[in-house]
Write a protein that holds these residues in place. Sequence first.
Motif, PDB file in Angstrom:
ATOM      1  N   ASN A  56       0.664  -1.031   0.140  1.00  0.00           N
ATOM      2  CA  ASN A  56      -0.156   0.081   0.073  1.00  0.00           C
ATOM      3  C   ASN A  56       0.803   1.176   0.013  1.00  0.00           C
ATOM      4  O   ASN A  56       2.165   1.356   0.402  1.00  0.00           O
ATOM      5  CB  ASN A  56      -0.999  -0.159   1.274  1.00  0.00           C
ATOM      6  CG  ASN A  56      -1.583  -1.373   1.222  1.00  0.00           C
ATOM      7  OD1 ASN A  56      -2.374  -1.882   0.499  1.00  0.00           O
ATOM      8  ND2 ASN A  56      -1.621  -1.900   2.364  1.00  0.00           N
ATOM      9  N   THR A  57       0.463   2.429  -0.431  1.00  0.00           N
ATOM     10  CA  THR A  57       0.924   3.544  -0.653  1.00  0.00           C
ATOM     11  C   THR A  57       0.188   4.729   0.098  1.00  0.00           C
ATOM     12  O   THR A  57      -0.955   4.758  -0.187  1.00  0.00           O
ATOM     13  CB  THR A  57       1.402   3.938  -2.128  1.00  0.00           C
ATOM     14  OG1 THR A  57       2.004   2.811  -2.458  1.00  0.00           O
ATOM     15  CG2 THR A  57       2.277   5.215  -2.329  1.00  0.00           C
ATOM     16  N   VAL A  58       0.735   5.402   0.715  1.00  0.00           N
ATOM     17  CA  VAL A  58       0.267   6.763   1.383  1.00  0.00           C
ATOM     18  C   VAL A  58       0.917   8.113   0.859  1.00  0.00           C
ATOM     19  O   VAL A  58       2.371   8.014   0.924  1.00  0.00           O
ATOM     20  CB  VAL A  58       0.227   6.573   2.910  1.00  0.00           C
ATOM     21  CG1 VAL A  58       1.537   6.371   3.474  1.00  0.00           C
ATOM     22  CG2 VAL A  58      -0.568   7.902   3.656  1.00  0.00           C
ATOM     23  N   ALA A  59       0.144   9.090   0.672  1.00  0.00           N
ATOM     24  CA  ALA A  59       0.901  10.392   0.132  1.00  0.00           C
ATOM     25  C   ALA A  59       0.283  11.479   0.972  1.00  0.00           C
ATOM     26  O   ALA A  59      -1.157  11.678   1.109  1.00  0.00           O
ATOM     27  CB  ALA A  59       0.548  10.664  -1.297  1.00  0.00           C
ATOM     28  N   VAL A  60       1.277  12.338   1.527  1.00  0.00           N
ATOM     29  CA  VAL A  60       0.739  13.332   2.318  1.00  0.00           C
ATOM     30  C   VAL A  60       1.232  14.653   1.619  1.00  0.00           C
ATOM     31  O   VAL A  60       2.139  14.927   1.422  1.00  0.00           O
ATOM     32  CB  VAL A  60       1.238  13.401   3.719  1.00  0.00           C
ATOM     33  CG1 VAL A  60       0.901  14.398   4.613  1.00  0.00           C
ATOM     34  CG2 VAL A  60       1.119  11.988   4.300  1.00  0.00           C
ATOM     35  N   GLU A  61       0.180  15.637   1.612  1.00  0.00           N
ATOM     36  CA  GLU A  61       0.409  16.800   1.104  1.00  0.00           C
ATOM     37  C   GLU A  61       0.299  17.663   2.276  1.00  0.00           C
ATOM     38  O   GLU A  61      -1.101  17.997   2.892  1.00  0.00           O
ATOM     39  CB  GLU A  61      -0.440  17.109  -0.193  1.00  0.00           C
ATOM     40  CG  GLU A  61      -0.099  16.493  -1.427  1.00  0.00           C
ATOM     41  CD  GLU A  61      -0.906  17.000  -2.672  1.00  0.00           C
ATOM     42  OE1 GLU A  61      -1.567  18.086  -2.424  1.00  0.00           O
ATOM     43  OE2 GLU A  61      -0.831  16.293  -3.520  1.00  0.00           O
ATOM     44  N   ILE A  62       1.021  19.030   2.373  1.00  0.00           N
ATOM     45  CA  ILE A  62       0.874  20.124   3.242  1.00  0.00           C
ATOM     46  C   ILE A  62       1.271  21.245   2.594  1.00  0.00           C
ATOM     47  O   ILE A  62       2.021  21.487   1.926  1.00  0.00           O
ATOM     48  CB  ILE A  62       1.866  19.610   4.580  1.00  0.00           C
ATOM     49  CG1 ILE A  62       1.611  18.395   5.318  1.00  0.00           C
ATOM     50  CG2 ILE A  62       1.747  20.664   5.490  1.00  0.00           C
ATOM     51  CD1 ILE A  62       2.097  18.375   6.407  1.00  0.00           C
ATOM     52  N   ALA A  63       0.104  22.114   2.800  1.00  0.00           N
ATOM     53  CA  ALA A  63       0.085  23.326   1.989  1.00  0.00           C
ATOM     54  C   ALA A  63       0.260  23.312   0.575  1.00  0.00           C
ATOM     55  O   ALA A  63       0.992  24.000   0.031  1.00  0.00           O
ATOM     56  CB  ALA A  63       1.283  24.280   2.837  1.00  0.00           C
ATOM     57  N   GLY A  64      -0.238  22.276   0.155  1.00  0.00           N
ATOM     58  CA  GLY A  64      -0.143  22.100  -1.366  1.00  0.00           C
ATOM     59  C   GLY A  64       1.140  21.480  -1.891  1.00  0.00           C
ATOM     60  O   GLY A  64       1.239  21.055  -3.018  1.00  0.00           O
ATOM     61  N   THR A  65       2.073  21.248  -0.993  1.00  0.00           N
ATOM     62  CA  THR A  65       3.237  20.430  -1.621  1.00  0.00           C
ATOM     63  C   THR A  65       3.206  19.014  -1.045  1.00  0.00           C
ATOM     64  O   THR A  65       3.113  18.842   0.358  1.00  0.00           O
ATOM     65  CB  THR A  65       4.425  21.192  -0.800  1.00  0.00           C
ATOM     66  OG1 THR A  65       4.449  22.551  -1.262  1.00  0.00           O
ATOM     67  CG2 THR A  65       5.753  20.676  -1.329  1.00  0.00           C
TER      68      THR A  65
END
Length: 255
Positions: A137-146
Motif C-alpha cells: 500500500n502507498t500513502v501520500a501526504v500533502e501539506i500546504a499544497g506540497t
Amino acid sequence: MKRTGSVLAVAALGLGLTVVGVAAPANAEETEPTPVVVDCEAGTLTVTLSGYSVVEGQDAVVIPAVEGTPEVVERVYIYKNLRGQTHVSHKNAGRVLIYDFKLWFRVGVSDVVVDEGTTPVDEQVITPAVEADATPNTVAVEIAGTPVVTDVFGETYEHVFKIADGTDFVVTVDAFDSEEPEVVAEGTLDCSIAGGDDEPTGSPLAGTGSTSGTASTGTKLASTGPETAPLIGGAAALLALGGIAFGASRRRARA
C-alpha cells in the motif's frame, strides 16, 4: 492541560485533538481509529492508518506437461492359399508357408499401426504464482499544497508531520486491493478555535471562598453578640420587680 487544535474538514469541523476522516480503509472495520490527529501546541499532524491488507505469497497452480508417445508400427506378411483365403503372419516365413495343414504363398508385405501413440500436452497454468509483499500500500501526504512524503506500508502506518496553523493538508491512500487511490483525510488546521487552555473555566463566586462554590440560600439570623447584652439585662430586671409587686398584693388581700 495540553492545548489542542482543530481541523476544518470538507463537511465537518472538529475540536480539540481533532480527527477528520472522509473515507475508511478499503477493508478496514468501522471501528478502526480515525486517520488524522492534530496538536496545535506541538504543531504536528499525526497520520495513523490501520486495517489494510498485505499480499500473501502463493504458489502457482498448474497442470503438468504430458509427454507424447510415438506411433507403433509393425510389419506383417500376407499369405494366401489356393482357395483364396488370407493369412497374416507377424513373422517372415519365406515365400511359402505351411500352416494349419495348408500351403500358403506370400503375396505381400505391409506395415500396420498397432499403437497410434499420444499427443504431448504442454503445462497449463491455472493460477499464477503470487509473490508475497509486506508493503503493497502507498500513502501520500500533502501539506500546504506540497507533497511531503510518499511512503509504502503494510497493515498499519503511523507518522508525525510538522504543520503550521492555517495550513491545508491532504492524506491519500492507494491500497493494493482498491480500484483507485482515495483521500482518507483532508482539511485545514485552525488553532484559533482550539478548545481548552491552562486556566480553569468559570469564575469564583464572591464571598464563598471557593472557585466552584454556590451562594448560600439560608437566612441570616439577628446578631446575638455583646452589643445586645445591656438590653437583655434591663428586661430581666423589670420582669423580676413586677413579680415581687404581684406577690405582695396577694398577701394583703388574704389578710
